[in-house]
Enzyme design. Structure first.
Site, mmCIF file in Angstrom:
data_model
loop_
_atom_site.group_PDB
_atom_site.id
_atom_site.type_symbol
_atom_site.label_atom_id
_atom_site.label_comp_id
_atom_site.label_asym_id
_atom_site.label_seq_id
_atom_site.Cartn_x
_atom_site.Cartn_y
_atom_site.Cartn_z
ATOM 1 N N GLU A 39 -28.573 102.399 79.317
ATOM 2 C CA GLU A 39 -28.093 101.083 80.190
ATOM 3 C C GLU A 39 -29.396 100.963 80.955
ATOM 4 O O GLU A 39 -28.979 99.862 81.460
ATOM 5 C CB GLU A 39 -27.115 101.989 81.404
ATOM 6 C CG GLU A 39 -26.359 103.227 80.182
ATOM 7 C CD GLU A 39 -25.201 101.373 79.365
ATOM 8 O OE1 GLU A 39 -25.594 100.204 80.152
ATOM 9 O OE2 GLU A 39 -24.576 102.200 78.758
ATOM 10 N N TYR A 122 -22.641 96.928 87.185
ATOM 11 C CA TYR A 122 -21.969 97.437 86.071
ATOM 12 C C TYR A 122 -23.005 98.745 85.416
ATOM 13 O O TYR A 122 -21.842 99.857 84.581
ATOM 14 C CB TYR A 122 -22.665 96.061 85.126
ATOM 15 C CG TYR A 122 -22.738 96.892 83.610
ATOM 16 C CD1 TYR A 122 -21.961 96.985 82.137
ATOM 17 C CD2 TYR A 122 -23.613 97.690 82.940
ATOM 18 C CE1 TYR A 122 -21.523 97.290 81.361
ATOM 19 C CE2 TYR A 122 -24.004 98.357 81.607
ATOM 20 C CZ TYR A 122 -23.244 98.483 81.145
ATOM 21 O OH TYR A 122 -22.847 98.335 79.964
ATOM 22 N N ASP A 140 -19.049 93.789 82.162
ATOM 23 C CA ASP A 140 -20.864 93.217 81.323
ATOM 24 C C ASP A 140 -20.463 92.344 80.895
ATOM 25 O O ASP A 140 -19.246 91.657 80.771
ATOM 26 C CB ASP A 140 -21.190 94.270 80.821
ATOM 27 C CG ASP A 140 -20.664 94.847 79.033
ATOM 28 O OD1 ASP A 140 -19.013 93.686 79.304
ATOM 29 O OD2 ASP A 140 -21.372 94.117 78.307
ATOM 30 N N CYS A 195 -16.734 88.513 69.049
ATOM 31 C CA CYS A 195 -16.448 87.874 69.812
ATOM 32 C C CYS A 195 -17.858 87.318 70.639
ATOM 33 O O CYS A 195 -17.768 88.140 71.910
ATOM 34 C CB CYS A 195 -15.513 88.349 71.167
ATOM 35 S SG CYS A 195 -14.709 87.362 71.727
ATOM 36 N N CYS A 202 -13.771 84.683 64.484
ATOM 37 C CA CYS A 202 -12.556 85.523 64.629
ATOM 38 C C CYS A 202 -11.521 85.514 63.171
ATOM 39 O O CYS A 202 -10.732 86.317 63.552
ATOM 40 C CB CYS A 202 -11.988 84.233 65.666
ATOM 41 S SG CYS A 202 -12.645 83.386 66.940
ATOM 42 N N CYS A 205 -11.389 89.438 64.407
ATOM 43 C CA CYS A 205 -10.832 90.220 64.938
ATOM 44 C C CYS A 205 -9.286 90.412 65.430
ATOM 45 O O CYS A 205 -9.026 89.346 65.191
ATOM 46 C CB CYS A 205 -11.556 88.847 66.548
ATOM 47 S SG CYS A 205 -10.176 89.188 68.332
ATOM 48 N N CYS A 211 -5.053 85.696 70.953
ATOM 49 C CA CYS A 211 -5.609 84.860 71.696
ATOM 50 C C CYS A 211 -5.767 83.776 72.200
ATOM 51 O O CYS A 211 -5.062 82.314 71.478
ATOM 52 C CB CYS A 211 -7.308 85.006 71.047
ATOM 53 S SG CYS A 211 -8.829 84.065 71.482
#
Length: 292
Positions: A39, A122, A140, A195, A202, A205, A211
Site C-alpha cells: 500500500e 485510504y 481510492d 474503467c 466500456c 465492463c 452506467c
DNA sequence: AAGGCGTGGAA
DNA sequence: TTTCCAAGCCT
C-alpha cells in the site's frame, strides 16, 4: 428503502472473480506486513513498477521489526526509483512504531493505523480491509472514478472526497466483512483495468448497461481544470537528481559530487536544504553528505 | 485547502 | 515531443 445502485455489487464481484490479477500482496500467502508495504509503494505508483521492489523488500525485511532494526537510509536506498522517497522514510518510521507500540504486529483497527506515519484515510482503510478483513469504506482514486461514472454520471470525481461521495460508498459496502473487503478490491481492480482514467474499456465492463455516464453518452469532464504537475526544471527533479547520487554511492559523498548533479546553484541549494529538512539527507561533521 | 512531493511508460 | 497518468499523504 431501495438502493438503486446496489445492482453494481454482484456483477462487479463476479467480474473480479474471473479477472482479478494474481498479485503477491493478495491471497493466502500475503501477510499484513506485505499488504502494508504494498500500500505504501502503490501510493501514486503503478503496479508493474512496484512488483520487483516489493519482492526484494519483503525478502530482506519480512517483518516490521526487521526493517525497524535498520537505518532509515537503507530503506531509502532499497526504495530505488519508485519515486516520492519520503514514503520510504515514513514506512520505516511506521515499522519502528509498530515494533515499539504494537508488539511488532501490524494493527488491525483504522484508528491505530491512521496514527502511523504515512498512513492516511485510504491506506488505513486498505490495510484494515485487505490485510485483516475488517469492514471499511475504501475510497481510492479507482473506486471514486467508478462510482463517479456508474452512479453520478460524470467522467471524473471532484478533487477531494465529499460527504455525498462517502455516503454513497458506505451505502454500497456489503454488510459482512469478508464480502466488503472483496468488494473494495474488486471495484479498485475494475477501475484499474477497465474503467480507466483514459480510454475506458466500456465494452468489457460488467456494469456498462447500468452506467449513468454511458447512458448520458459519456459526456467529457467539465469541472474545474485538474492541475498538471510540471517536471523539467522543478525542485522535484533537482531533489531526485541529488538523491540518486546518494542512493548509488556506497557511503558518504563530498559536496562536489552533489554540485555536479545540478547546474543551477540557487535551486540546488534550496533542494539540498529541503532534503536535509525532510530527513532524506544527513550532513556529517566532516562536511560530507549521506543517507540517514 | 491548494500545492509540493519522483518516476517512467504510454499515446 | 509533450502531455498525462499511476492503490496518496502532509502541511
Amino acid at each position: 428503502m431501495s438502493r438503486p445502485s446496489s445492482d453494481l455489487v454482484d456483477p462487479i464481484l463476479a467480474w473480479y472473480d474471473e479477472h482479478a490479477r494474481d498479485l503477491p500482496w493478495r491471497g493466502n500467502g500475503a501477510t499484513p506486513w506485505s499488504v502494508m508495504v504494498s500500500e505504501f509503494m502503490l501510493q501514486q505508483t503503478p503496479v508493474v513498477r512496484v512488483l520487483p521492489v516489493h519482492a526484494t523488500w519483503l525478502e530482506r525485511w519480512p517483518t516490521p521489526a526487521a526493517l525497524a532494526a535498520e537505518s532509515s537510509g537503507e530503506a531509502v536506498r532499497a526504495w530505488g526509483r519508485l519515486g516520492y522517497p519520503r514514503r520510504a522514510l515514513r514506512l520505516h518510521a511506521a515499522a519502528v512504531a509498530i515494533t515499539e507500540q504494537h508488539g511488532g504486529e501490524v494493527p488491525d483497527s483504522y484508528d491505530e493505523l491512521i496514527a502511523l506515519p504515512g498512513v492516511g484515510d485510504y491506506t488505513a482503510a486498505a490495510i484494515a480491509s485487505f490485510a485483516h478483513g475488517r469492514r471499511q469504506v475504501v475510497l481510492d482514486t479507482n473506486v471514486r472514478r467508478v462510482l463517479a461514472r456508474a452512479v453520478s454520471g460524470v467522467e471524473f470525481p471532484a478533487r477531494s472526497v465529499n460527504r455525498a461521495e462517502r455516503d454513497l460508498a458506505a451505502d454500497l459496502l456489503p454488510g459482512d466483512a469478508p464480502t466488503a473487503a472483496t468488494w473494495s478490491v474488486a471495484v479498485m481492480e475494475l477501475g484499474a483495468l477497465v474503467c480507466t482514467a483514459a480510454r475506458p474499456q466500456c465494452p468489457a465492463c460488467p456494469v456498462s448497461d447500468q452506467c449513468r455516464w454511458q447512458a448520458a453518452g459519456a459526456p467529457p469532464y467539465d469541472g474545474p481544470p485538474r492541475p498538471v504537475q510540471a517536471w523539467a526544471g522543478t525542485d522535484r527533479q533537482c531533489r531526485g537528481r541529488i538523491l540518486a547520487v546518494l542512493r548509488d554511492a556506497p557511503g558518504s559523498v563530498d559536496r562536489a559530487r552533489l554540485d555536479a548533479a545540478w547546474d543551477e546553484p540557487v535551486q540546488r541549494e534550496r533542494a539540498l536544504a529541503s532534503l536535509l529538512t525532510d530527513g532524506l539527507l544527513v550532513l556529517d561533521d566532516d562536511g560530507r553528505y549521506r543517507l540517514p
